[in-house]
Design a protein around this motif. Structure first.
Motif, PDB file in Angstrom:
ATOM      1  N   ARG A   3      -4.995  13.739  43.148  1.00  0.00           N
ATOM      2  CA  ARG A   3      -3.605  13.631  43.609  1.00  0.00           C
ATOM      3  C   ARG A   3      -2.621  13.866  42.462  1.00  0.00           C
ATOM      4  O   ARG A   3      -1.590  14.530  42.647  1.00  0.00           O
ATOM      5  N   LEU A   4      -2.948  13.350  41.283  1.00  0.00           N
ATOM      6  CA  LEU A   4      -2.062  13.555  40.135  1.00  0.00           C
ATOM      7  C   LEU A   4      -1.990  15.037  39.769  1.00  0.00           C
ATOM      8  O   LEU A   4      -0.937  15.524  39.344  1.00  0.00           O
ATOM      9  N   TRP A   5      -3.096  15.749  39.947  1.00  0.00           N
ATOM     10  CA  TRP A   5      -3.122  17.194  39.693  1.00  0.00           C
ATOM     11  C   TRP A   5      -2.084  17.915  40.559  1.00  0.00           C
ATOM     12  O   TRP A   5      -1.437  18.869  40.120  1.00  0.00           O
ATOM     13  N   GLY A   6      -1.901  17.435  41.771  1.00  0.00           N
ATOM     14  CA  GLY A   6      -0.938  18.061  42.674  1.00  0.00           C
ATOM     15  C   GLY A   6       0.498  17.649  42.424  1.00  0.00           C
ATOM     16  O   GLY A   6       1.423  18.296  42.926  1.00  0.00           O
ATOM     17  N   VAL A   7       0.696  16.575  41.655  1.00  0.00           N
ATOM     18  CA  VAL A   7       2.048  16.076  41.382  1.00  0.00           C
ATOM     19  C   VAL A   7       2.624  16.662  40.100  1.00  0.00           C
ATOM     20  O   VAL A   7       3.792  17.044  40.053  1.00  0.00           O
ATOM     21  N   LEU A   8       1.789  16.750  39.053  1.00  0.00           N
ATOM     22  CA  LEU A   8       2.261  17.246  37.761  1.00  0.00           C
ATOM     23  C   LEU A   8       2.035  18.739  37.613  1.00  0.00           C
ATOM     24  O   LEU A   8       1.213  19.323  38.306  1.00  0.00           O
ATOM     25  N   LYS A   9       2.751  19.328  36.693  1.00  0.00           N
ATOM     26  CA  LYS A   9       2.568  20.740  36.353  1.00  0.00           C
ATOM     27  C   LYS A   9       2.764  20.897  34.848  1.00  0.00           C
ATOM     28  O   LYS A   9       3.173  19.951  34.151  1.00  0.00           O
ATOM     29  N   LYS A  10       2.494  22.082  34.354  1.00  0.00           N
ATOM     30  CA  LYS A  10       2.646  22.355  32.929  1.00  0.00           C
ATOM     31  C   LYS A  10       4.090  22.106  32.486  1.00  0.00           C
ATOM     32  O   LYS A  10       5.033  22.448  33.207  1.00  0.00           O
ATOM     33  N   ARG A  11       4.239  21.473  31.327  1.00  0.00           N
ATOM     34  CA  ARG A  11       5.503  21.137  30.684  1.00  0.00           C
ATOM     35  C   ARG A  11       6.162  19.896  31.260  1.00  0.00           C
ATOM     36  O   ARG A  11       7.258  19.509  30.821  1.00  0.00           O
ATOM     37  N   ASP A  12       5.534  19.214  32.203  1.00  0.00           N
ATOM     38  CA  ASP A  12       6.058  17.923  32.657  1.00  0.00           C
ATOM     39  C   ASP A  12       5.893  16.887  31.549  1.00  0.00           C
ATOM     40  O   ASP A  12       4.978  16.973  30.723  1.00  0.00           O
ATOM     41  N   TRP A  13       6.766  15.899  31.573  1.00  0.00           N
ATOM     42  CA  TRP A  13       6.805  14.896  30.513  1.00  0.00           C
ATOM     43  C   TRP A  13       5.862  13.725  30.799  1.00  0.00           C
ATOM     44  O   TRP A  13       5.667  13.320  31.951  1.00  0.00           O
ATOM     45  N   VAL A  14       5.304  13.172  29.698  1.00  0.00           N
ATOM     46  CA  VAL A  14       4.432  11.994  29.755  1.00  0.00           C
ATOM     47  C   VAL A  14       4.961  10.986  28.746  1.00  0.00           C
ATOM     48  O   VAL A  14       5.283  11.354  27.603  1.00  0.00           O
ATOM     49  N   TYR A  15       5.077   9.724  29.166  1.00  0.00           N
ATOM     50  CA  TYR A  15       5.510   8.681  28.249  1.00  0.00           C
ATOM     51  C   TYR A  15       4.465   7.567  28.220  1.00  0.00           C
ATOM     52  O   TYR A  15       4.093   7.026  29.270  1.00  0.00           O
ATOM     53  N   VAL A  16       3.979   7.248  27.004  1.00  0.00           N
ATOM     54  CA  VAL A  16       2.910   6.261  26.815  1.00  0.00           C
ATOM     55  C   VAL A  16       3.440   5.128  25.945  1.00  0.00           C
ATOM     56  O   VAL A  16       4.076   5.381  24.913  1.00  0.00           O
ATOM     57  N   TRP A  17       3.163   3.877  26.350  1.00  0.00           N
ATOM     58  CA  TRP A  17       3.599   2.735  25.532  1.00  0.00           C
ATOM     59  C   TRP A  17       2.636   1.564  25.698  1.00  0.00           C
ATOM     60  O   TRP A  17       1.785   1.558  26.590  1.00  0.00           O
ATOM     61  N   GLY A  18       2.800   0.591  24.808  1.00  0.00           N
ATOM     62  CA  GLY A  18       1.963  -0.613  24.884  1.00  0.00           C
ATOM     63  C   GLY A  18       0.664  -0.474  24.139  1.00  0.00           C
ATOM     64  O   GLY A  18       0.485   0.417  23.297  1.00  0.00           O
ATOM     65  N   ARG A  19      -0.270  -1.355  24.464  1.00  0.00           N
ATOM     66  CA  ARG A  19      -1.564  -1.374  23.785  1.00  0.00           C
ATOM     67  C   ARG A  19      -2.633  -1.903  24.729  1.00  0.00           C
ATOM     68  O   ARG A  19      -2.420  -2.931  25.396  1.00  0.00           O
ATOM     69  N   ARG A  20      -3.746  -1.202  24.810  1.00  0.00           N
ATOM     70  CA  ARG A  20      -4.841  -1.656  25.655  1.00  0.00           C
ATOM     71  C   ARG A  20      -5.387  -2.993  25.149  1.00  0.00           C
ATOM     72  O   ARG A  20      -5.617  -3.150  23.946  1.00  0.00           O
ATOM     73  N   PRO A  21      -5.583  -3.976  26.038  1.00  0.00           N
ATOM     74  CA  PRO A  21      -6.152  -5.253  25.594  1.00  0.00           C
ATOM     75  C   PRO A  21      -7.471  -5.053  24.854  1.00  0.00           C
ATOM     76  O   PRO A  21      -8.341  -4.324  25.313  1.00  0.00           O
ATOM     77  N   GLY A  22      -7.582  -5.651  23.665  1.00  0.00           N
ATOM     78  CA  GLY A  22      -8.803  -5.558  22.892  1.00  0.00           C
ATOM     79  C   GLY A  22      -8.891  -4.357  21.991  1.00  0.00           C
ATOM     80  O   GLY A  22      -9.844  -4.226  21.220  1.00  0.00           O
ATOM     81  N   SER A  23      -7.917  -3.438  22.058  1.00  0.00           N
ATOM     82  CA  SER A  23      -7.979  -2.234  21.224  1.00  0.00           C
ATOM     83  C   SER A  23      -7.200  -2.387  19.931  1.00  0.00           C
ATOM     84  O   SER A  23      -7.188  -1.485  19.121  1.00  0.00           O
TER      85      SER A  23
END
Length: 301
Positions: A281-301
Motif C-alpha cells: 500500500r505504501l508503494w502506491g502512496v509514495l513516489k520518487k522525490r517524495d519527502w521522508v522525515y525520521v525522528w526519535g530512537r528505537r527502544p534499546g538501540s
C-alpha cells in the motif's frame, strides 16, 4: 648383594606419548574474535516467542537489510510488473516474547513484570508500580485475548505494548506534532513508537502501521530525506535477501517489506521494515522525490 634396578630405556613409542602430553599442557593461542550483532536490550535478552511459529517460520526472524547505497538502475518493465511473492501463513501473527522458563512451562498467568510493565499498566489505567499482580495479569490477558496476541499469559512484552501504541495512534498519529506538517506528502517515521504513516497537510493518507527500524549500530538515520529510487522486486546486493517494494530514501536505507515479524526484539540493519501488505500500500502512496522525515530512537538501540 642387592643389585640396582636397570635403567629404563626410552623407546620411540614412549617419546611420542611424552611429546603428545606436553603439547596438551602448552598454552594455546586464543581463538579469533567472531563479530556478533549488538545484544537486545537487557530486559529482553531472555525473552523468546511464546508460541511455536508456523510452518517454515524460524523462531527469530531478522531480515538482513542493505547498508550501502545500491547500484541504481532502471528496472525493466517486466521486473516491476511482477508482484513479490506472498508471505508464508502466520508470518505476521502477533506472537508475544515471554521469559524462557514461562514459555517452557506454559504458564497460564505470568508472575513476572515485563519490560513494558509500567507503560502497559498506565495504558490499561491500572496502578502504575512496575510490579506484576494478579489484577495486572488478568487485565493484560484480557487485552491479549481481544487482539489475538499469543500466548495470552498477561506478560507485558514488546508485542503487547506495540499493539497498544498502534491503537493509541490510529485516530491522530501526529497528535504530538513531531512530524512536520507540509502541503506536500511527508512519510513520517516515528522510531520511538516504531510507527510509520504518510500525511499531506494535516490529513493522514496512509497508516499508521507498525515498523521495525535499525538496531544498535545500524540505526535508521534521522532527519529529512527524499525517496530517490524504487524497485518493487529488489534483492539486497550485500546479503542476497529479498527486499519487496523497496523505496530508498537514505543511502542503502529503504522502506521495504519483511517476510518475518516486524515485532521482533531485534531491529533491522537500518531499513524500515513493514508487513508485506503495508509495504504494498505504501508503494502506491509514495513516489520518487517524495519527502521522508525520521525522528526519535528505537527502544534499546
Amino acid at each position: 648383594m642387592i643389585s640396582r634396578p636397570a635403567a629404563r630405556r626410552t623407546t620411540p613409542r614412549t617419546l611420542a606419548v611424552l611429546l603428545a602430553l606436553g603439547a596438551t599442557l602448552l598454552p594455546t593461542a586464543p581463538a579469533p574474535a567472531i563479530a556478533v550483532p549488538p545484544p537486545a536490550p537487557a530486559s529482553e535478552r531472555e525473552l523468546v516467542p511464546g508460541v511455536a511459529p508456523g510452518h517454515g517460520q524460524p523462531w527469530q526472524v531478522d531480515t538482513p537489510d542493505q547498508q550501502l547505497a545500491p547500484t541504481v538502475y532502471q528496472p525493466t518493465p517486466g521486473e516491476d510488473a511482477v508482484e513479490p511473492r506472498h508471505a508464508p501463513a502466520g508470518a505476521y501473527a502477533p506472537i508475544e516474547y515471554v521469559p524462557l522458563g514461562e514459555a517452557a512451562a506454559r504458564v497460564a498467568c505470568s508472575r513476572q513484570a515485563g519490560p513494558y510493565q509500567r507503560q502497559v499498566e498506565r495504558w490499561l489505567k491500572l496502578r502504575v508500580d512496575g510490579r506484576q499482580s494478579a489484577a495486572d495479569c488478568g487485565a493484560i490477558r484480557a487485552f491479549q485475548k481481544k487482539h489475538g496476541i499469543k500466548p495470552a499469559i498477561g506478560f507485558a512484552g514488546p508485542v503487547t505494548w506495540a499493539h497498544m501504541q498502534l491503537i493509541s495512534a490510529r485516530k491522530n498519529p501526529n497528535a504530538a506534532g513531531k512530524c512536520p506538517v507540509r502541503t506536500h506528502k511527508v512519510a513520517c517515521v516515528d522510531l520511538g513508537r516504531q510507527l510509520t504513516w504518510v500525511q499531506q497537510g494535516r490529513k493522514v493518507v496512509f497508516g499508521p502501521v507498525p515498523v521495525r527500524s535499525g538496531r544498535a549500530g545500524y540505526r535508521t538515520r534521522s532527519g529529512w530525506h527524499r525517496i530517490y529510487w524504487r524497485h518493487k522486486n529488489h534483492v539486497s546486493t550485500l546479503y542476497g535477501t529479498p527486499m519487496p517494494y523497496s523505496q530508498f530514501f537514505s543511502g542503502g536505507q529503504a522502506f521495504h517489506a519483511s517476510y518475518g515479524s516486524v515485532f521482533s526484539t531485534v531491529g533491522s540493519h537500518g531499513c524500515v521494515n513493514l508487513r508485506l501488505g503495508d509495504a504494498r500500500r505504501l508503494w502506491g502512496v509514495l513516489k520518487k522525490r517524495d519527502w521522508v522525515y525520521v525522528w526519535g530512537r528505537r527502544p534499546g538501540s
